[in-house]
Scaffold this motif. Structure first.
Motif, PDB file in Angstrom:
ATOM      1  N   GLU A  77      46.304  40.093  47.185  1.00  0.00           N
ATOM      2  CA  GLU A  77      46.234  39.336  46.367  1.00  0.00           C
ATOM      3  C   GLU A  77      47.325  38.592  45.190  1.00  0.00           C
ATOM      4  OE1 GLU A  77      42.703  36.711  44.564  1.00  0.00           O
ATOM      5  OE2 GLU A  77      42.189  37.136  46.943  1.00  0.00           O
TER       6      GLU A  77
ATOM      7  N   PRO B 141      28.784  43.090  45.582  1.00  0.00           N
ATOM      8  CA  PRO B 141      29.429  42.994  47.587  1.00  0.00           C
ATOM      9  C   PRO B 141      29.441  40.994  47.345  1.00  0.00           C
ATOM     10  CG  PRO B 141      27.511  43.183  47.653  1.00  0.00           C
ATOM     11  CD  PRO B 141      26.898  44.019  46.428  1.00  0.00           C
ATOM     12  N   VAL B 142      29.523  41.101  46.468  1.00  0.00           N
ATOM     13  CA  VAL B 142      29.594  39.235  45.846  1.00  0.00           C
ATOM     14  C   VAL B 142      30.565  38.624  45.213  1.00  0.00           C
ATOM     15  CG1 VAL B 142      27.171  39.036  45.438  1.00  0.00           C
ATOM     16  CG2 VAL B 142      29.283  39.455  43.098  1.00  0.00           C
ATOM     17  N   GLU B 143      31.292  37.591  45.719  1.00  0.00           N
ATOM     18  CA  GLU B 143      32.266  36.805  45.378  1.00  0.00           C
ATOM     19  C   GLU B 143      33.668  37.527  44.166  1.00  0.00           C
ATOM     20  OE1 GLU B 143      34.147  32.810  46.337  1.00  0.00           O
ATOM     21  OE2 GLU B 143      33.217  33.254  47.746  1.00  0.00           O
ATOM     22  N   TRP B 144      32.536  37.155  42.976  1.00  0.00           N
ATOM     23  CA  TRP B 144      32.914  37.449  41.362  1.00  0.00           C
ATOM     24  C   TRP B 144      33.082  38.424  41.137  1.00  0.00           C
ATOM     25  CZ3 TRP B 144      28.403  39.162  39.007  1.00  0.00           C
ATOM     26  CH2 TRP B 144      27.444  38.787  39.957  1.00  0.00           C
TER      27      TRP B 144
ATOM     28  N   TYR C  88      35.224  40.620  41.112  1.00  0.00           N
ATOM     29  CA  TYR C  88      36.321  41.092  40.483  1.00  0.00           C
ATOM     30  C   TYR C  88      36.338  40.723  38.991  1.00  0.00           C
ATOM     31  CZ  TYR C  88      37.419  42.823  45.021  1.00  0.00           C
ATOM     32  OH  TYR C  88      37.695  43.731  46.460  1.00  0.00           O
TER      33      TYR C  88
ATOM     34  N   TYR D 262      32.069  46.012  39.874  1.00  0.00           N
ATOM     35  CA  TYR D 262      33.301  45.438  40.759  1.00  0.00           C
ATOM     36  C   TYR D 262      32.451  45.543  42.042  1.00  0.00           C
ATOM     37  CZ  TYR D 262      37.886  46.450  42.393  1.00  0.00           C
ATOM     38  OH  TYR D 262      39.065  46.655  42.707  1.00  0.00           O
TER      39      TYR D 262
ATOM     40  N   SER E 252      41.542  40.851  40.475  1.00  0.00           N
ATOM     41  CA  SER E 252      42.236  39.831  42.215  1.00  0.00           C
ATOM     42  C   SER E 252      41.853  40.990  42.927  1.00  0.00           C
ATOM     43  CB  SER E 252      43.261  39.949  41.613  1.00  0.00           C
ATOM     44  OG  SER E 252      44.394  39.774  42.684  1.00  0.00           O
ATOM     45  N   PRO E 253      41.250  40.568  43.811  1.00  0.00           N
ATOM     46  CA  PRO E 253      40.872  41.690  45.233  1.00  0.00           C
ATOM     47  C   PRO E 253      42.480  42.628  45.335  1.00  0.00           C
ATOM     48  CG  PRO E 253      39.923  39.316  45.481  1.00  0.00           C
ATOM     49  CD  PRO E 253      40.985  38.837  43.969  1.00  0.00           C
TER      50      PRO E 253
END
Length: 181
Positions: free
Chosen positions: A146, A25-28, A30, A22, A142-143
């Motif tokens: 959103e 530090p990457v987009e995926w 979450y 979680y 979901s971040p």
């Protein structure tokens, strides 16, 4: 150790994995954390199914399974409370974790009195668990901020209402024994 107990142990091992993923530090991150959480939830269903199907129920498994469930839910809720920093998530999280503590203590006490069956899992408890697991999955995926997270938040609030309802069902079922004591 049998297959159901190995799956339960695997679920406990997945807790730090879920939390660690979680915070990557990457987009995926979450979606990956949500996937780990779903995998753990699936093992919860699967270990119970296998224990019954293979006749591999054990006292150790009966103890460890609910502990694993509560640990992964509590860990996920702690991560989400920190991440979302919202009263609307914190209050349901407190209700859910608080109920788990109360009902676990009640079940342990009722078992000591030989009345554990009076606080067996109810249909409301199963519904609560389903809504709670879906809500946590949606929130993890979901971040904060959103739209999907807002849906998860509403679902978690619904889970908190079901949590209180199921707690009342358990307390009501235990009341005759409690009153007699």
């Amino acid at each position: 150790m049998n297959i159901p107990n190995i799956l339960t142990t695997f679920r406990i091992v997945m807790i730090p994995v879920c939390v660690g993923v979680y915070y990557l530090p990457v987009e995926w991150a979450y979606m990956a954390a949500a996937a780990v959480f779903v995998l753990a939830a699936i093992t919860d269903w699967f270990d119970g199914y296998l224990a019954r199907k293979l006749d591999q129920s054990t006292a150790f498994g009966a103890f460890l399974d609910p502990v694993a469930d509560k640990l992964i839910v509590a860990a996920a809720l702690v991560v989400l409370v920190e991440s979302y920093a919202s009263l609307w998530l914190t209050l349901p999280a407190v209700v859910i974790v608080g109920r788990e503590i109360v009902i676990s203590a009640l079940r342990e006490w009722m078992a000591e009195l030989g009345a554990r069956a009076s606080v067996a899992v109810s249909i409301v408890g199963k519904l609560k668990t389903t809504v709670q697991m879906v809500a946590i999955t949606v929130l993890l995926a979901s971040p904060p901020g959103e739209l999907l997270g807002q849906l998860g938040l509403v679902m978690l609030q619904a889970a908190a209402v079901l949590t209180l309802w199921s707690m009342l069902v358990y307390l009501r079922a235990a009341w005759p024994t409690v009153k007699a004591q």
